[in-house]
Enzyme design. Structure first.
Site, PDB file in Angstrom:
ATOM      1  N   GLN A   1      -8.853  -8.739  16.305  1.00 18.09           N
ATOM      2  CA  GLN A   1      -9.520  -7.426  16.282  1.00 18.09           C
ATOM      3  C   GLN A   1     -10.958  -7.520  15.750  1.00 18.09           C
ATOM      4  O   GLN A   1     -11.911  -7.088  16.409  1.00 18.09           O
ATOM      5  CB  GLN A   1      -8.739  -6.458  15.395  1.00 18.09           C
ATOM      6  CG  GLN A   1      -9.537  -5.196  15.082  1.00 18.09           C
ATOM      7  CD  GLN A   1      -8.835  -4.238  14.129  1.00 18.09           C
ATOM      8  OE1 GLN A   1      -8.301  -3.243  14.577  1.00 18.09           O
ATOM      9  NE2 GLN A   1      -8.851  -4.525  12.842  1.00 18.09           N
TER      10      GLN A   1
ATOM     11  N   ALA B   1     -10.151 -16.044  10.853  1.00 14.87           N
ATOM     12  CA  ALA B   1      -8.856 -16.510  11.356  1.00 14.87           C
ATOM     13  C   ALA B   1      -7.836 -16.558  10.230  1.00 14.87           C
ATOM     14  O   ALA B   1      -8.161 -16.916   9.098  1.00 14.87           O
ATOM     15  CB  ALA B   1      -9.008 -17.901  11.961  1.00 14.87           C
TER      16      ALA B   1
ATOM     17  N   THR C   1      -8.839  -9.589   1.306  1.00 15.16           N
ATOM     18  CA  THR C   1      -8.060  -8.424   1.736  1.00 15.16           C
ATOM     19  C   THR C   1      -7.520  -7.620   0.565  1.00 15.16           C
ATOM     20  O   THR C   1      -7.237  -8.166  -0.502  1.00 15.16           O
ATOM     21  CB  THR C   1      -6.869  -8.892   2.609  1.00 15.16           C
ATOM     22  OG1 THR C   1      -5.922  -7.819   2.726  1.00 15.16           O
ATOM     23  CG2 THR C   1      -6.139 -10.053   1.966  1.00 15.16           C
TER      24      THR C   1
ATOM     25  N   GLU D   1      -4.660  -6.665   0.357  1.00 16.95           N
ATOM     26  CA  GLU D   1      -3.296  -7.127   0.073  1.00 16.95           C
ATOM     27  C   GLU D   1      -3.261  -8.014  -1.175  1.00 16.95           C
ATOM     28  O   GLU D   1      -2.197  -8.267  -1.729  1.00 16.95           O
ATOM     29  CB  GLU D   1      -2.710  -7.883   1.265  1.00 16.95           C
ATOM     30  CG  GLU D   1      -2.316  -6.997   2.438  1.00 16.95           C
ATOM     31  CD  GLU D   1      -1.134  -6.072   2.147  1.00 16.95           C
ATOM     32  OE1 GLU D   1      -0.173  -6.504   1.492  1.00 16.95           O
ATOM     33  OE2 GLU D   1      -1.196  -4.903   2.570  1.00 16.95           O
TER      34      GLU D   1
ATOM     35  N   TYR E   1       1.422 -13.671   2.569  1.00 20.68           N
ATOM     36  CA  TYR E   1       0.069 -13.448   3.098  1.00 20.68           C
ATOM     37  C   TYR E   1      -0.920 -13.153   1.967  1.00 20.68           C
ATOM     38  O   TYR E   1      -1.982 -13.779   1.874  1.00 20.68           O
ATOM     39  CB  TYR E   1       0.108 -12.277   4.090  1.00 20.68           C
ATOM     40  CG  TYR E   1      -1.252 -11.751   4.493  1.00 20.68           C
ATOM     41  CD1 TYR E   1      -2.089 -12.493   5.314  1.00 20.68           C
ATOM     42  CD2 TYR E   1      -1.701 -10.505   4.056  1.00 20.68           C
ATOM     43  CE1 TYR E   1      -3.334 -12.015   5.691  1.00 20.68           C
ATOM     44  CE2 TYR E   1      -2.940 -10.019   4.423  1.00 20.68           C
ATOM     45  CZ  TYR E   1      -3.756 -10.777   5.238  1.00 20.68           C
ATOM     46  OH  TYR E   1      -4.983 -10.299   5.604  1.00 20.68           O
TER      47      TYR E   1
ATOM     48  N   LYS F   1      -4.084 -15.447   0.790  1.00 19.68           N
ATOM     49  CA  LYS F   1      -5.445 -14.895   0.834  1.00 19.68           C
ATOM     50  C   LYS F   1      -6.118 -14.990  -0.530  1.00 19.68           C
ATOM     51  O   LYS F   1      -7.343 -15.127  -0.622  1.00 19.68           O
ATOM     52  CB  LYS F   1      -5.394 -13.434   1.290  1.00 19.68           C
ATOM     53  CG  LYS F   1      -5.341 -13.265   2.793  1.00 19.68           C
ATOM     54  CD  LYS F   1      -6.688 -13.570   3.429  1.00 19.68           C
ATOM     55  CE  LYS F   1      -6.683 -13.300   4.917  1.00 19.68           C
ATOM     56  NZ  LYS F   1      -7.977 -13.639   5.560  1.00 19.68           N
TER      57      LYS F   1
ATOM     58  N   HIS G   1      -8.212  -1.940   8.145  1.00 21.29           N
ATOM     59  CA  HIS G   1      -9.172  -1.408   9.117  1.00 21.29           C
ATOM     60  C   HIS G   1      -8.566  -1.575  10.503  1.00 21.29           C
ATOM     61  O   HIS G   1      -8.065  -2.614  10.863  1.00 21.29           O
ATOM     62  CB  HIS G   1     -10.539  -2.058   8.977  1.00 21.29           C
ATOM     63  CG  HIS G   1     -10.481  -3.539   8.788  1.00 21.29           C
ATOM     64  ND1 HIS G   1     -10.050  -4.126   7.627  1.00 21.29           N
ATOM     65  CD2 HIS G   1     -10.789  -4.541   9.625  1.00 21.29           C
ATOM     66  CE1 HIS G   1     -10.091  -5.435   7.758  1.00 21.29           C
ATOM     67  NE2 HIS G   1     -10.529  -5.722   8.966  1.00 21.29           N
TER      68      HIS G   1
ATOM     69  N   ARG H   1      -6.564  -3.159  17.593  1.00 19.93           N
ATOM     70  CA  ARG H   1      -5.514  -3.563  16.670  1.00 19.93           C
ATOM     71  C   ARG H   1      -4.305  -4.053  17.442  1.00 19.93           C
ATOM     72  O   ARG H   1      -3.971  -3.494  18.506  1.00 19.93           O
ATOM     73  CB  ARG H   1      -5.144  -2.345  15.824  1.00 19.93           C
ATOM     74  CG  ARG H   1      -4.520  -2.586  14.478  1.00 19.93           C
ATOM     75  CD  ARG H   1      -5.120  -3.684  13.727  1.00 19.93           C
ATOM     76  NE  ARG H   1      -4.986  -3.545  12.285  1.00 19.93           N
ATOM     77  CZ  ARG H   1      -5.070  -4.565  11.453  1.00 19.93           C
ATOM     78  NH1 ARG H   1      -5.284  -5.784  11.919  1.00 19.93           N
ATOM     79  NH2 ARG H   1      -4.981  -4.378  10.156  1.00 19.93           N
TER      80      ARG H   1
HETATM   81  P1  GDP Z   1      -0.325  -4.015   6.163  1.00 16.99           P
HETATM   82  O1  GDP Z   1      -0.768  -2.922   5.239  1.00 16.99           O
HETATM   83  O2  GDP Z   1      -1.323  -5.107   6.304  1.00 16.99           O
HETATM   84  O3  GDP Z   1       1.044  -4.518   5.869  1.00 16.99           O
HETATM   85  O4  GDP Z   1      -0.311  -3.317   7.625  1.00 16.99           O
HETATM   86  P2  GDP Z   1       0.877  -2.811   8.566  1.00 16.99           P
HETATM   87  O5  GDP Z   1       0.246  -1.915   9.566  1.00 16.99           O
HETATM   88  O6  GDP Z   1       1.667  -3.953   9.114  1.00 16.99           O
HETATM   89  O7  GDP Z   1       1.838  -1.978   7.592  1.00 16.99           O
HETATM   90  C1  GDP Z   1       1.369  -0.840   6.922  1.00 16.99           C
HETATM   91  C2  GDP Z   1       2.535  -0.149   6.242  1.00 16.99           C
HETATM   92  O8  GDP Z   1       3.385   0.429   7.229  1.00 16.99           O
HETATM   93  C3  GDP Z   1       3.437  -1.060   5.407  1.00 16.99           C
HETATM   94  O9  GDP Z   1       3.762  -0.364   4.221  1.00 16.99           O
HETATM   95  C4  GDP Z   1       4.693  -1.219   6.266  1.00 16.99           C
HETATM   96  O10 GDP Z   1       5.870  -1.467   5.510  1.00 16.99           O
HETATM   97  C5  GDP Z   1       4.750   0.157   6.895  1.00 16.99           C
HETATM   98  N1  GDP Z   1       5.571   0.246   8.112  1.00 16.99           N
HETATM   99  C6  GDP Z   1       6.561   1.137   8.360  1.00 16.99           C
HETATM  100  N2  GDP Z   1       7.090   0.940   9.560  1.00 16.99           N
HETATM  101  C7  GDP Z   1       6.424  -0.095  10.118  1.00 16.99           C
HETATM  102  C8  GDP Z   1       6.521  -0.760  11.380  1.00 16.99           C
HETATM  103  O11 GDP Z   1       7.340  -0.435  12.229  1.00 16.99           O
HETATM  104  N3  GDP Z   1       5.637  -1.783  11.585  1.00 16.99           N
HETATM  105  C9  GDP Z   1       4.720  -2.167  10.653  1.00 16.99           C
HETATM  106  N4  GDP Z   1       3.870  -3.166  10.918  1.00 16.99           N
HETATM  107  N5  GDP Z   1       4.607  -1.557   9.456  1.00 16.99           N
HETATM  108  C10 GDP Z   1       5.452  -0.535   9.182  1.00 16.99           C
END
Ligand code: GDP
Length: 332
Positions: free
Chosen positions: A14, A81, A127, A129, A155, A159, A185, A190
């Site tokens: 992205q 990356a 990040t 995270e 992760y 990081k 972001h 995405r």
């Molecule tokens: P992250 O913040 O880098 O982990 O980005 P994500 O988009 O993968 O997840 C954001 C939040 O959405 C986290 O708290 C996940 O647990 C929550 N979440 C809930 N349902 C889903 C799902 O179906 N897919 C993902 N990727 N995240 C989910």
């Protein structure tokens, strides 16, 4: 000054796409590192960015990164990356360690060992995270560059190594090496494995009658979601600054996944999203980051960075994009 050059790892991701576009607009010569043999995104990427020179190399293979640096001879090196998905990192922790942590060291060493320690500027994609959502002791103010780290996933832990080794090279060898601590972001590019795009894509499909519900994990976690196009501009600004430093990029607002759902379903005229959402444990995580809220004051004050797209704008742009993408596919 001659034409500037930039080397980007993670170019097919992205941020790589957004950044390549920004740098090409500014007349940079752009080189992108791509894993050669099995990269399914290669031809698609070249169609979109014919002016990017791709170099086959792998973050896990230090000699290949050295060769990439020698070929590109970059003024700016952006390391974007990584194994970048939190859920995936729990399932593949060792690969995450090698790529997301060790890969950073390979990039820094490539710059140093090729004698470019004082000429190539390095950007490391750190990040939010790394904060982990715990120690959230300043409600409303958000995490800044001085907040404690407590990563909650393989992760995030990997990081954090990348973050500190970048600072270490800055302090040890005087390299211009900066870390952008970017909060989530998102945007049209995405991947579908992230919750925002998963929702915008599902909402678009529901509005077109292509599916009737979406399965998600926990809906209460909160994220500080901004637009990726704004954030790559911040990366570039860090590389133009007079000295290397670390900066948080964030919106200063936090929203739950429920908020994202409401906004996205609103965009297609649905007031109550509950009938369209089912819970699936498979999308929950062994450890969850409850809340992320960033404080971008330093980037705003020192770099003059400002995000332009707000939460409502982000969600509606993602849903509209997915609707037009699906519509286009149906009629072609
Ligand atoms: P992250 O913040 O880098 O982990 O980005 P994500 O988009 O993968 O997840 C954001 C939040 O959405 C986290 O708290 C996940 O647990 C929550 N979440 C809930 N349902 C889903 C799902 O179906 N897919 C993902 N990727 N995240 C989910």
């Amino acid at each position: 000054m001659g034409q500037r050059s930039a080397l980007i790892t993670g170019i097919t991701g992205q941020d790589g796409g957004h950044l390549a576009q920004l740098l090409l607009e500014q007349d940079y010569q752009v080189f992108g590192v791509i894993r050669g043999q099995s990269n399914v995104k290669k031809s698609e990427f070249l169609d979109e960015y014919p002016n990017v020179t791709l170099i086959e190399a792998d973050l896990l293979d230090s000699a290949s990164i050295i060769r990439a640096v020698e070929q590109a001879d970059p003024d700016e090196f952006y390391n974007l990356a990584a194994i970048s998905h939190v859920g995936y990192s729990f399932k593949n922790p060792t690969l995450t360690l090698d790529t997301t942590a060790g890969g950073v060291l390979n990039c820094l060493e490539a710059i140093r060992l090729t004698g470019r320690g004082s000429s190539t500027r390095f950007y490391q994609a750190s990040t939010s995270e790394m904060y982990g959502g715990l120690d959230y002791n300043r409600p409303g103010l958000g995490y800044d560059e001085h907040s404690p780290f407590h990563p909650r996933s393989p992760y995030g832990v990997a990081k954090l190594y990348g973050h500190w080794i970048t600072k270490n090279f800055r302090e040890s060898y005087g390299m211009f090496a900066s870390c952008g601590i970017l909060f989530n972001h998102e945007g049209e590019r995405r991947g579908l494995e992230f919750v925002t795009r998963k929702i915008s894509n599902a909402v678009a499909r529901i509005s077109l009658g292509l599916q009737d519900h979406v399965e998600l994990g926990d809906l209460w976690p909160k994220r500080d979601w901004g637009y990726a196009g704004d954030y790559v501009r911040g990366m570039w600004q860090m590389m133009q600054h007079s000295e290397p430093d670390d900066f948080v990029l964030a919106t200063g607002e936090t929203h739950s996944i429920e908020d994202f759902l409401s906004q996205a379903f609103n965009a297609i005229g649905v007031d109550d999203w509950h009938p369209y959402v089912r819970r699936n444990e498979a999308f929950t995580r062994p450890a969850e980051v409850d809340i992320l809220l960033g404080n971008p004051a330093k980037a705003e004050d020192v770099l003059g960075w400002k995000r332009e797209v707000d939460f409502a704008g982000l969600v509606s742009r993602m849903v509209a994009h997915d609707i037009s993408l699906l519509d286009g596919n149906r009629s072609s």
